[in-house]
Scaffold this motif. Structure first.
Motif, short mmCIF file in Angstrom:
data_model
loop_
_atom_site.label_atom_id
_atom_site.label_comp_id
_atom_site.label_asym_id
_atom_site.label_seq_id
_atom_site.Cartn_x
_atom_site.Cartn_y
_atom_site.Cartn_z
N SER A 40 -12.72 57.72 -13.78
CA SER A 40 -12.86 58.79 -14.85
C SER A 40 -12.19 58.10 -16.26
CB SER A 40 -11.94 59.80 -14.56
OG SER A 40 -12.36 60.23 -13.10
N PHE A 41 -12.79 58.65 -17.13
CA PHE A 41 -12.36 58.25 -18.76
C PHE A 41 -11.39 59.19 -19.30
CE2 PHE A 41 -16.69 56.10 -18.00
CZ PHE A 41 -16.22 54.85 -18.48
N TYR A 42 -10.56 58.63 -19.94
CA TYR A 42 -9.45 59.41 -20.63
C TYR A 42 -9.16 58.59 -22.05
CZ TYR A 42 -8.33 61.03 -16.04
OH TYR A 42 -8.05 61.48 -14.77
N THR A 97 -10.60 54.75 -25.27
CA THR A 97 -11.15 55.11 -24.13
C THR A 97 -10.62 54.36 -22.86
OG1 THR A 97 -13.14 56.01 -25.06
CG2 THR A 97 -13.14 55.79 -22.86
N LEU A 98 -10.00 54.68 -22.00
CA LEU A 98 -9.56 53.87 -20.82
C LEU A 98 -9.93 54.91 -19.62
CD1 LEU A 98 -5.72 53.92 -22.19
CD2 LEU A 98 -7.27 51.98 -22.32
N SER A 145 5.53 52.80 -12.56
CA SER A 145 4.64 52.14 -11.33
C SER A 145 5.29 50.89 -11.09
CB SER A 145 3.38 52.03 -11.95
OG SER A 145 3.38 50.85 -13.01
N SER A 146 6.58 50.38 -11.64
CA SER A 146 7.31 49.10 -11.40
C SER A 146 8.36 49.55 -10.96
CB SER A 146 7.58 48.37 -12.81
OG SER A 146 8.29 49.33 -13.68
N ASN A 147 9.02 48.47 -10.03
CA ASN A 147 10.15 48.65 -9.10
C ASN A 147 11.52 48.57 -9.82
OD1 ASN A 147 9.72 46.09 -9.32
ND2 ASN A 147 9.59 45.79 -7.03
N TYR A 148 12.58 48.91 -9.22
CA TYR A 148 13.88 49.02 -9.81
C TYR A 148 14.74 48.34 -8.89
CZ TYR A 148 12.35 52.25 -13.42
OH TYR A 148 11.43 52.84 -14.25
N ILE A 186 -5.14 53.81 -17.33
CA ILE A 186 -3.99 54.77 -17.49
C ILE A 186 -2.90 54.57 -16.51
CG2 ILE A 186 -3.48 57.06 -17.33
CD1 ILE A 186 -4.56 56.55 -19.98
N GLY A 187 -3.25 54.44 -15.15
CA GLY A 187 -2.41 54.26 -14.17
C GLY A 187 -1.38 53.09 -14.23
N ALA A 188 -1.80 51.87 -14.77
CA ALA A 188 -1.18 50.56 -14.91
C ALA A 188 -0.43 50.74 -16.01
CB ALA A 188 -2.25 49.39 -15.06
#
Length: 628
Positions: A44-46, A111-112, A124-127, A117-119
């Motif tokens: 989908s586009f955002y 436009t993404l 989304s990265s760990n700690y 967008i999720g990346a």
């Protein structure tokens, strides 16, 4: 929308020159691919954008930050374009504020797809923030501190650090050692230094210095009593048997460095080591006999070898006469090989009882200097032999100290050069946890640690691995380490430590926890300690004795707020009045007088009544009366 986009691209391609047309063809192919994803309901586009606010103490610093940001945004893996909000500062500040509203307009958005967008989301990265852990650096993606507590890891405590010269390997390793010493009073640091890389921090921390050369007496056969708690956790391994294995490995390393292949002579050497401990009165099941004073020496080994060579029938070394004759011949050859340990030999200092206790005393840092014997092939061989001997000695002494011992070995790849070393290291790593010992191995490359199954097994006992810049890292080694394609690219292209950059990059892997991109950053005090020169001593002493200005300001703020609140609540005056009284720097008595005077002026009909203050001393204050 997609069809119009593709049509416009084709028109632009037709009107462009051939070189530009090729670029547009790539855009058309990408647009078609995205259209196929949309039609398959896989994308989908955002509209999205990232807005960054830079702040600095000076214009020059701001320009430096801007240049650095442009480089990060433009280069891989970001490959993005940076637009500056010129003449739109007010709208820009509103956009980056917590309001979360774009005041710069839609032309600042792109436009993404939903995947892009999720990346972009930082969560989304760990700690990795372990309790009581030391800071290894900051997460390269989300900026969170990476805190690791090696002593709490279930699979071991040791660490491997690799990186090309200048990549920040030694700097980062010393930084973590320094933070460990600051954080834990129950841990001491031992530095084994063949090339002088640790000399600065040793001088800065006033380390106990031991120079290992021709005069330092160390006993390769020294054994020390093993405490009961270590025995209980050693999985039934006999301390005497483990020590005999260490001695065999040390002596085999000595011989192999001189191109002497033991072969069948191994049995004779094993017998001599057993006999030396037996004659010294060391009993396997009685750990009280395992003392430095009782331990045999290389003089005893040489004496027993000579006795076997002269009187083989008096030793239970073989059954047949021919076998005893061969044993006598082997013993004679070994006695000749061990001549350097005799009086006047180059290793005479290793034929006596140890005169130093490396871990003795209140020193938190011990520096072992091997630099006097560096500089030639034979010198490196001697270093390897002595590094191995020092490992054995420190392990024996660590068993009897109440503190944890962190042992850092620079140029550790020397220890992985031959089979005798590997046999010894496997034994040492297997038992290190039982002695409260943590080894930190530093080296310039990773390949030598994965060339044999045994070497790989030893490194497998290091649950923490830190990879600084390694541009020559080959895929075969990366596969054995278990690095993904992205991780190996990160290691090959990691930024080395540079003053203008402000950090060095590394990849840290913690077994059973994860792998994290790392930015290694040191403050000014830590930099001065790590790069110590005698001229820095005054600065370090001043920094240690002075309290930070931020802390003093915070403490003053807390104290002032507490006094203001106490005045306002206990004496029933306004916060503004309380602040005015505190600003005049009055004594307690003067504050009370001022409050009484203020109340009298505001309500002349009040009467005085005695009350007790917090201290118990009778004072006079004013309490108004009210009509019921």
């Amino acid at each position: 929308m997609m069809a119009d986009w593709i049509s416009d691209l084709k028109i632009n391609q037709h009107d462009s020159n051939s070189l530009r047309a090729e670029d547009l063809q790539e855009d058309i192919d990408q647009a078609k691919y995205m259209r196929s994803l949309v039609r398959a309901n896989k994308a989908s586009f955002y509209r999205g954008g990232v807005f960054i606010r830079l702040a600095a103490e000076s214009q020059q610093e701001l320009e430096n930050q801007t240049t650095r940001l442009r480089s990060i945004i433009k280069d891989a893996p970001a490959n993005c374009t940076l637009k500056v909000a010129s003449r739109w500062q007010e709208r820009g500040l509103a956009t980056v504020s917590p309001l979360g509203r774009n005041e710069l307009g839609r032309d600042r958005m792109s436009t993404l797809t939903n995947q892009a967008i999720g990346a972009m989301f930082p969560f989304s990265s760990n700690y990795q923030m372990m309790d009581d852990g030391i800071e290894y650096g900051y997460h390269g993606h989300n900026g969170s501190p990476i805190r690791i507590n090696p002593w709490e890891l279930e699979t071991g405590h040791s660490e491997l650090v690799v990186g090309m010269p200048g990549a920040g390997k030694t700097f980062g390793g010393i930084l973590r050692h320094l933070r460990m010493m600051k954080r834990r009073n129950d841990t001491m640091l031992v530095l084994i230094d063949p090339v002088g890389g640790f000399r600065g921090i040793a001088d800065a921390l006033n380390a106990k210095t031991i120079t290992v050369g021709g005069d330092t007496k160390l006993n390769p056969l020294e054994i020390r009593e093993t405490p009961q708690h270590v025995l209980a956790s050693s999985d039934g391994v006999s301390p005497l048997s483990a020590k005999k294995d260490e001695v065999s490995a040390v002596l085999e390393n000595f011989l192999e460095a001189r191109d002497i292949d033991l072969g069948t002579e191994t049995g004779v050497l094993s017998y001599v080591i057993d006999e030396a401990y037996r004659q010294a009165g060391i009993v396997e099941d009685d750990v009280s006999t395992h003392t430095s004073a009782n331990s045999p020496t290389m003089q005893d080994v040489h004496r027993i070898l000579c006795d076997i060579a002269e009187n083989p029938d008096e030793h239970n070394i073989a059954e047949s006469e021919s076998a005893r004759e061969r044993a006598a011949q082997y013993a004679d050859e070994l006695a000749i090989s061990f001549q350097p340990f005799r009086e006047g030999g180059s290793y005479e200092n290793l034929s006596h009882h140890s005169e130093i206790d490396i871990l003795e005393g209140d020193n938190k840092v011990v520096y072992i200097d091997l630099g006097q014997i560096e500089g030639s092939a034979s010198g490196i061989d001697r270093q390897t032999f002595l590094m191995q001997l020092l490992l054995s000695t420190i392990y024996q002494q660590a068993k009897n100290t109440q503190r944890n011992v962190e042992l850092a070995i620079d140029e550790a790849h020397y220890l992985f050069d031959d089979q005798a070393n590997l046999d010894f290291l496997e034994t040492a790593f297997r038992h290190q946890r039982h002695a409260g010992l943590r080894m930190v191995l530093l080296s310039q490359t990773a390949q030598e640690f994965y060339e044999t199954e045994q070497a790989e097994k030893i490194i497998g006992m290091c649950p923490i691995k830190v990879f600084h810049k390694l541009p020559e890292l080959d895929d075969s080694t990366a596969d054995k380490i278990g690095l993904t394609k992205e991780q190996r690219q990160y290691v090959r292209g990691a930024d080395a430590g540079k003053e203008d950059l402000g950090y060095s990059q590394a990849l840290v892997r913690v077994e059973e926890h994860g792998t994290y991109p790392l930015h290694v950053v040191a403050d000014d005090f830590e930099k001065r300690v790590i790069d110590y020169e005698p001229a820095d001593q005054a600065f370090l002493e001043q920094a240690i004795s002075d309290e930070p200005a931020e802390l003093l300001a915070f403490e003053e703020f807390v104290e002032t707020e507490a006094q203001r609140n106490a005045l306002a609540t206990r004496l029933n005056i306004s916060a503004e009045t309380a602040s005015q009284l505190l600003d005049e720097d009055l004594t307690k008595a003067e504050v009370l007088d001022a409050v009484v005077e203020q109340v009298l002026e505001s309500d002349p009909d009040t009467e005085e009544a005695p009350i007790q203050t917090d201290g118990g001393t009778e004072q006079r204050t004013i309490e108004p009366e009210y009509d019921s």
